[in-house]
Design an enzyme around this catalytic site. Structure first.
Site, PDB file in Angstrom:
ATOM      1  N   ASN A 114      -0.180  -5.788  -7.211  1.00 23.81           N
ATOM      2  CA  ASN A 114       1.158  -5.266  -6.959  1.00 23.81           C
ATOM      3  C   ASN A 114       2.217  -6.358  -7.061  1.00 23.81           C
ATOM      4  O   ASN A 114       1.942  -7.542  -6.877  1.00 23.81           O
ATOM      5  CB  ASN A 114       1.198  -4.630  -5.569  1.00 23.81           C
ATOM      6  CG  ASN A 114       2.407  -3.746  -5.376  1.00 23.81           C
ATOM      7  OD1 ASN A 114       2.905  -3.146  -6.330  1.00 23.81           O
ATOM      8  ND2 ASN A 114       2.871  -3.639  -4.157  1.00 23.81           N
ATOM      9  N   LYS A 153      -1.612   9.146   6.596  1.00 21.31           N
ATOM     10  CA  LYS A 153      -1.594   7.850   7.287  1.00 21.31           C
ATOM     11  C   LYS A 153      -2.287   8.064   8.624  1.00 21.31           C
ATOM     12  O   LYS A 153      -1.765   8.759   9.501  1.00 21.31           O
ATOM     13  CB  LYS A 153      -0.153   7.383   7.507  1.00 21.31           C
ATOM     14  CG  LYS A 153      -0.052   5.997   8.133  1.00 21.31           C
ATOM     15  CD  LYS A 153      -0.325   4.897   7.126  1.00 21.31           C
ATOM     16  CE  LYS A 153      -0.064   3.530   7.742  1.00 21.31           C
ATOM     17  NZ  LYS A 153      -0.216   2.446   6.756  1.00 21.31           N
ATOM     18  N   LYS A 164       0.822  -1.223   0.000  1.00 22.30           N
ATOM     19  CA  LYS A 164       0.000   0.000   0.000  1.00 22.30           C
ATOM     20  C   LYS A 164       0.849   1.263   0.000  1.00 22.30           C
ATOM     21  O   LYS A 164       0.507   2.249  -0.654  1.00 22.30           O
ATOM     22  CB  LYS A 164      -0.912   0.019   1.226  1.00 22.30           C
ATOM     23  CG  LYS A 164      -1.979  -1.040   1.265  1.00 22.30           C
ATOM     24  CD  LYS A 164      -2.907  -0.866   2.458  1.00 22.30           C
ATOM     25  CE  LYS A 164      -2.171  -0.902   3.788  1.00 22.30           C
ATOM     26  NZ  LYS A 164      -1.521  -2.210   4.059  1.00 22.30           N
ATOM     27  N   THR A 193       1.780   2.094  13.223  1.00 20.50           N
ATOM     28  CA  THR A 193       2.297   1.198  14.253  1.00 20.50           C
ATOM     29  C   THR A 193       3.669   0.682  13.829  1.00 20.50           C
ATOM     30  O   THR A 193       4.104   0.878  12.697  1.00 20.50           O
ATOM     31  CB  THR A 193       1.333   0.029  14.501  1.00 20.50           C
ATOM     32  OG1 THR A 193       1.208  -0.748  13.300  1.00 20.50           O
ATOM     33  CG2 THR A 193      -0.032   0.533  14.931  1.00 20.50           C
TER      34      THR A 193
END
Length: 235
Positions: free
Chosen positions: A170, A40, A18, A44
């Site tokens: 991808n 964003k 992503k 994390t």
């Protein structure tokens, strides 16, 4: 030079790419003259993970991406907050995203893991995408197993009334029968246009894996027809 709605780059799971796709879209739109900025909602695994920093580096501009909240444990945001004994409220995340969206002509919201990842409280990533009234770009893997994950993700988005601009397969190399047949099958199953973006090795054939090089590889791979489906007005 204004998005009719935010663009949400969402994934069928973790580590599908992503961030590279977000970087590519942000760079592509900025080079086309739009005031595009990646958002964003929460990061994390920080440090070392910092997706906003990657996007900013890919665009060569520290203002090209932002992240309002960082958490150290490499877990789903709500779980990471519990483990770190930190408070994380959904409304705070949503409000921070809405402020950035309001201040940006073409906001691009990067998801966290997959759509059902716990974000805060009882809310998930898909709840934020719906509440922000974003249009989604779905990023998925190219190999065996991607049909089920991708179709379920598109179904989940559409069941919430979220427009799907398209699917990006991808790190596509076309080395297996599954890879070669997946794009057409995904179009049939989801009814969404499907684009393929080469594997990172292919995109950086000269060994250059810098963020800008990878983002440029994404930009080059996306067709004009796919770009036209993004909810962005002409400059």
């Amino acid at each position: 030079m204004t998005a009719t709605k935010p663009i949400a780059v969402v994934g069928t799971g973790t580590d599908v790419g992503k961030t590279v796709i977000t970087a590519g879209l942000t760079r592509l739109l900025r080079e086309a003259g739009h005031d595009a900025r990646a958002i964003k909602p929460a990061q994390t695994g920080h440090p070392p993970d910092d997706d906003a920093r990657f996007v900013a580096a890919a665009c060569g501009d520290s203002e090209a991406a932002t992240c309002p909240r960082y958490l150290e444990p490499a877990l789903a945001p709500s779980v990471a907050a519990d483990v770190a004994d930190e408070q994380l409220e959904y409304e705070s995340i949503r409000a921070a995203c809405e402020r950035e969206i309001e201040a940006t002509s073409v906001p691009i919201v990067e998801g966290i893991g997959g759509l059902r990842v716990p974000l805060a409280g009882d809310r998930e990533v898909i709840d934020l995408v719906a509440d922000l009234e974003a249009a989604a770009v779905v990023v998925t893997r190219s190999g065996l197993g991607t049909l089920n994950h991708t179709a379920l993700s598109v179904d989940a988005l559409e069941s919430r009334g979220i427009d799907v601009c398209g699917v990006i397969v991808n790190e596509y190399a076309g080395e297996t029968m599954a890879e070669r047949t997946n794009p057409a099958e995904l179009e049939r199953m989801t009814g969404s246009p499907v684009e393929t973006v080469p594997s990172l090795d292919a995109a950086a054939s000269d060994g250059d894996t810098e963020p800008g090089t990878l983002a440029a590889g994404v930009s080059d791979a996306l067709s004009p027809a796919f770009r036209d489906r993004l909810p962005v007005e002409d400059c």
